[in-house]
Scaffold this active site. Structure first.
Site, PDB file in Angstrom:
ATOM      1  N   ASP A 187      64.717  63.309  22.599  1.00  0.00           N
ATOM      2  CA  ASP A 187      63.298  63.318  22.699  1.00  0.00           C
ATOM      3  C   ASP A 187      62.708  63.780  21.382  1.00  0.00           C
ATOM      4  OD1 ASP A 187      60.617  63.839  23.551  1.00  0.00           O
ATOM      5  OD2 ASP A 187      61.202  64.952  25.101  1.00  0.00           O
ATOM      6  N   GLU A 217      74.863  61.905  24.253  1.00  0.00           N
ATOM      7  CA  GLU A 217      73.556  62.652  24.718  1.00  0.00           C
ATOM      8  C   GLU A 217      72.977  61.487  25.830  1.00  0.00           C
ATOM      9  OE1 GLU A 217      71.916  65.164  25.272  1.00  0.00           O
ATOM     10  OE2 GLU A 217      71.690  66.316  23.494  1.00  0.00           O
ATOM     11  N   ARG A 228      69.423  64.372  39.384  1.00  0.00           N
ATOM     12  CA  ARG A 228      70.512  64.050  38.719  1.00  0.00           C
ATOM     13  C   ARG A 228      71.644  62.767  39.248  1.00  0.00           C
ATOM     14  NH1 ARG A 228      70.852  67.328  34.110  1.00  0.00           N
ATOM     15  NH2 ARG A 228      70.394  69.540  34.334  1.00  0.00           N
TER      16      ARG A 228
HETATM   17  P1  IMP Z   1      64.791  67.321  22.818  1.00  0.00           P
HETATM   18  O1  IMP Z   1      65.463  68.644  22.130  1.00  0.00           O
HETATM   19  O2  IMP Z   1      63.468  67.375  22.643  1.00  0.00           O
HETATM   20  O3  IMP Z   1      65.339  66.123  21.733  1.00  0.00           O
HETATM   21  O4  IMP Z   1      65.284  67.104  24.192  1.00  0.00           O
HETATM   22  C1  IMP Z   1      66.309  66.933  24.571  1.00  0.00           C
HETATM   23  C2  IMP Z   1      66.647  67.361  26.121  1.00  0.00           C
HETATM   24  O5  IMP Z   1      65.217  67.482  26.875  1.00  0.00           O
HETATM   25  C3  IMP Z   1      67.489  66.545  26.784  1.00  0.00           C
HETATM   26  O6  IMP Z   1      68.824  66.887  26.636  1.00  0.00           O
HETATM   27  C4  IMP Z   1      66.857  66.756  28.234  1.00  0.00           C
HETATM   28  O7  IMP Z   1      67.633  67.639  28.706  1.00  0.00           O
HETATM   29  C5  IMP Z   1      65.330  67.129  27.964  1.00  0.00           C
HETATM   30  N1  IMP Z   1      64.695  66.010  28.247  1.00  0.00           N
HETATM   31  C6  IMP Z   1      63.855  65.189  27.393  1.00  0.00           C
HETATM   32  N2  IMP Z   1      63.110  64.189  27.810  1.00  0.00           N
HETATM   33  C7  IMP Z   1      63.439  64.190  29.185  1.00  0.00           C
HETATM   34  C8  IMP Z   1      62.972  63.356  30.242  1.00  0.00           C
HETATM   35  O8  IMP Z   1      62.370  62.427  30.012  1.00  0.00           O
HETATM   36  N3  IMP Z   1      63.474  63.615  31.422  1.00  0.00           N
HETATM   37  C9  IMP Z   1      64.518  64.728  31.569  1.00  0.00           C
HETATM   38  N4  IMP Z   1      64.867  65.500  30.406  1.00  0.00           N
HETATM   39  C10 IMP Z   1      64.456  65.337  29.445  1.00  0.00           C
HETATM   40 MG    MG Z   2      70.107  67.234  28.093  1.00  0.00          MG
END
Ligand code: IMP
Ligand code: MG
Length: 178
Positions: free
Chosen positions: A106, A102, A168
């Site tokens: 977050d 990954e 990206r």
């Molecule tokens: P989670 O489900 O909250 O853990 O978020 C995961 C997804 O959110 C990642 O795979 C990213 O696509 C996106 N994401 C979370 N934080 C960021 C960031 O700071 N920048 C860009 N994408 C993020």
């Molecule tokens: Mg992602």
């Protein structure tokens, strides 16, 4: 380039590409040292495409494989609301030692969904490697085996990570400028 503008927001360099390279190399060493047998790396698109490409060049475990998935969501036919599915997984992964790659974790919601879908495929073992980890935002119990760098709750872009699909391509990781 110390700052970039994406969708009218200014971002500043946070993790330069030289540091990213050191982090990725040390993650690869940690994975190489596990003694894991015939690992199947599963990179989560789109964000992990550069990380996956770079770390794989440092993996030296015999018979390692890589595959790419995307987590997509659709509205279920019943009143179940949103349903998630993994797209891109063609091969049989039963009894495989999987390493999820990954870009960033977050809240952990995405990771939890991916793991529950992979577990249905009866894999032998799942390890998780993430380049970036937002420790304060993480809400889940799932243990993360390999963390490149823990960061604060800042929004970051570059090296695969996007801000509304752009950024990206940037070689460094940037964060939103205050
Ligand atoms: P989670 O489900 O909250 O853990 O978020 C995961 C997804 O959110 C990642 O795979 C990213 O696509 C996106 N994401 C979370 N934080 C960021 C960031 O700071 N920048 C860009 N994408 C993020
Ligand atoms: Mg992602």
């Amino acid at each position: 380039m110390k700052t970039v503008i994406l969708h009218n927001k200014t971002f500043e360099v946070f993790i330069p590409e030289t540091e990213i390279s050191v982090i990725v190399h040390s993650m690869a060493n940690a994975i190489n040292n596990t003694g894991m047998k015939d690992p199947l790396f599963i990179a989560v698109l789109n964000g992990s495409f550069l990380f996956a490409a770079d770390i794989m060049r440092k993996i030296n475990i015999p018979n390692c494989e890589i595959s790419f998935i995307k987590l997509s969501s659709y509205i279920g036919t019943k009143s179940t609301g949103e349903v998630n599915e993994l797209i891109g997984l063609r091969q049989d992964i039963r009894n495989r030692n999987v390493v999820i790659l990954e870009d960033i974790i977050d809240t952990g919601i995405t990771l939890e969904k991916i793991i529950s879908l992979l577990e249905k495929e009866e894999v032998a073992d799942i390890k998780v490697a993430t380049l970036l980890y937002k420790a304060e935002a993480y809400q889940k119990e799932i243990e993360i085996d390999f963390i490149g760098k823990s960061i604060a709750n800042d929004f970051v872009v570059g090296y695969g990570l996007d801000y509304n699909e752009i950024g990206r391509n940037l070689p460094h990781i940037y964060k939103l400028k205050e």
